[in-house]
Design an enzyme around this catalytic site. Sequence first.
Site, mmCIF file in Angstrom:
data_model
loop_
_atom_site.group_PDB
_atom_site.id
_atom_site.type_symbol
_atom_site.label_atom_id
_atom_site.label_comp_id
_atom_site.label_asym_id
_atom_site.label_seq_id
_atom_site.Cartn_x
_atom_site.Cartn_y
_atom_site.Cartn_z
ATOM 1 N N GLY A 235 30.580 2.823 -49.647
ATOM 2 C CA GLY A 235 31.219 1.850 -50.965
ATOM 3 C C GLY A 235 32.663 2.291 -50.805
ATOM 4 O O GLY A 235 33.517 1.752 -50.878
ATOM 5 N N GLN B 88 36.260 3.770 -57.849
ATOM 6 C CA GLN B 88 36.465 2.989 -56.526
ATOM 7 C C GLN B 88 37.020 1.856 -57.089
ATOM 8 O O GLN B 88 38.033 1.352 -56.365
ATOM 9 C CB GLN B 88 35.061 2.565 -56.045
ATOM 10 C CG GLN B 88 34.427 3.768 -55.369
ATOM 11 C CD GLN B 88 33.091 3.172 -54.713
ATOM 12 O OE1 GLN B 88 32.531 2.237 -54.703
ATOM 13 N NE2 GLN B 88 32.463 4.331 -54.226
ATOM 14 N N ASP C 293 26.634 10.265 -59.793
ATOM 15 C CA ASP C 293 25.673 10.315 -58.466
ATOM 16 C C ASP C 293 24.633 11.404 -58.647
ATOM 17 O O ASP C 293 23.675 11.601 -57.631
ATOM 18 C CB ASP C 293 26.736 10.880 -57.255
ATOM 19 C CG ASP C 293 27.670 9.775 -56.924
ATOM 20 O OD1 ASP C 293 27.384 8.534 -57.168
ATOM 21 O OD2 ASP C 293 28.738 10.017 -56.381
ATOM 22 N N ARG D 268 19.030 2.867 -58.143
ATOM 23 C CA ARG D 268 18.578 4.259 -58.404
ATOM 24 C C ARG D 268 17.679 4.249 -59.706
ATOM 25 O O ARG D 268 16.838 5.146 -59.584
ATOM 26 C CB ARG D 268 19.701 5.180 -58.407
ATOM 27 C CG ARG D 268 20.424 5.464 -57.004
ATOM 28 C CD ARG D 268 21.240 6.548 -57.056
ATOM 29 N NE ARG D 268 21.493 6.853 -55.452
ATOM 30 C CZ ARG D 268 22.724 7.140 -55.112
ATOM 31 N NH1 ARG D 268 23.656 7.570 -55.877
ATOM 32 N NH2 ARG D 268 23.028 7.519 -53.967
#
Length: 450
Positions: A116, A191, A337, A368
Site C-alpha cells: 500500500g 500514506q 500495524d 485485521r
Amino acid sequence: MQARSNRNLLVDQQKEILNMHQPETRTLSPSQGLRGEIVVPGDKSISHRAIMFSSLAEGTSRVRGLLRGEDCLSTLAAFQQMGVRVEDQGGELLIHGGGIRGLQEPANVIDCGNSGTTMRLMSGILAGQPFFSVLSGDKYLRRRPMARIITPLTAMGAQISGRENNTKAPLAIQGGQLRAGAYRSPVASAQIKSAVLLAGMQVEGETRVFEPHLSRDHSERMLRYFGVDIQVFEDGAQVCGPVSLKGREVEVPGDISSAAFFLVAALITPGSELLLKNVGVNPTRSGIIDILQQMGGSIELLNQRELSGEPVADLLVRYSALHGIRIDGELVPRAIDEFPVVCVAAVFAEGETLIRDAKELRVKETDRIAAVCDTLGRVGGQVEALEDGLRVTGSGHLRGGRVNSCGDHRIAMSMAVAALAADSEVIIEDTACTATSFPGFWELLVQISS
Ligand code: S3P
C-alpha cells in the site's frame, strides 16, 4: 563486493530467493524462553522513503540497512523501471537520483505487489510527473481503498482513474501540472499525508495536510534530511514547492513493527530476556512500547541516539506478568500495524483489553479485526470483534491448533508468537507472506527460542 548495475534482474532475483525457500505451512512448538541479542531488519516505512527520495534527489545517495523485503523491492523496481540507476554493494545501495524531473515514463505497468505504501506514495509522485503510468498490485492490494488518495490528489488537479468507480487499483495516472492546496484528511494516515505532500512538493506554493491525530512522520523527517523546507504542526505538515532534494547518506534503523513480535514473544514466554539492537523509536511509531509498558511489560530503552534524523534505541525486554488495558485515540495510529500482536499479548494478560477507534484495521493487508478474531479464536483465544476494534479477554493460555494467515504477514508472525506460549503446537498455513516485511523471520525465531 563488485558493484552490480541498474537492472530489474537484481530485484527479480531477490524476490525469487525470498519466495523460493518458504514452505507454505509451518508448525511451531511452545518455547522454553527467548534469550540473547538480535537485530531486526530495516524499517519498512523508512526504507520505502529512502528509495523514493534518493531517486528524486540530485546526486547519489548511499542507503545502509535497507529492508530487502518484497514491499520495498517493489518500490525499488518501480524506480528502476523509470530509469533510476541502482548499484547494489551488498551492505549498501547506491541510488543515482536524477532530480525531481529526472524520471522517465515507465514502459509497462508498475507492480506494487502487496505494498500500500508503494502504491499510495507513488501516486502522489506520479500525479505531478509529465507522463502516463499505471499502478497495480496483488489481489490483496487491488481490494484496498484508493479513493483516500485519489480524492485529495484530484482536488489538486491530478488525473487518476481506477477500477470500481475510481476507488480501487489498477490506477491509471496521466501526470501533469498540479495546484497547491490544503487537505483535511478524515483519517490519521501517513500514506494519505505523504501522497499529498509528495504531489505538493512538485508544484508552486504551499500544500498543507491536516489529520485528526498525528500519523507516522517519516516523510517529513526524511524530506527535511534531504534538504526540503517542510513544516510540521501538531495536526499535520506543510511543504512549499517546488523543492529540490540533495542526495544523502541514509542509515535505516531496525523496524519497530518487526521488533514488536519479539517484544511480545519475550513478554509472554517465561524465562525470556532479549536485547533488540538498533530499533527505531520515533514517537509516531512507538505506541507499541507504551502499550506493552502500560500492560505491565518490562521494556527498557538503552543507548538512545539519532540516525539520519530518526530516533533509535536498543530495547531490553523481560518476561512480565501482563494485565489488560484500554487503547484508543492518539495511541491507535502510533501502533496501527501492531494490533494483531497486541491481541496476542492481551490473551496472556490478566483481565480485559479493549481496543477502540481502530476502524482502519478493517482496510489493512486484510481486515485485521476479522483475521485476529478468526485466528486467535481457532487456537482458544477469547476475542470479540467490534466495529472499530477488538475486545480480548485474557485467559493466560492458548490451546494450540491450526490457523491460516489469510495471506497477511503480520497475522502469520503474530500467530507464530502466540505459538511460543501456547499449551501445544500451532500449525500456520500460508506463511510465505512474511517475506513482504520480514525476510529471515522464521530463522531468527528458531535461533533465539531454542
Ligand atoms: C505506512 C503507513 C500506515 C501503515 C503502513 C505503512 C507508511 O498506513 O499501516 O504499514 O509507510 O506510510 P496508513 O497510512 O494507511 O495508516
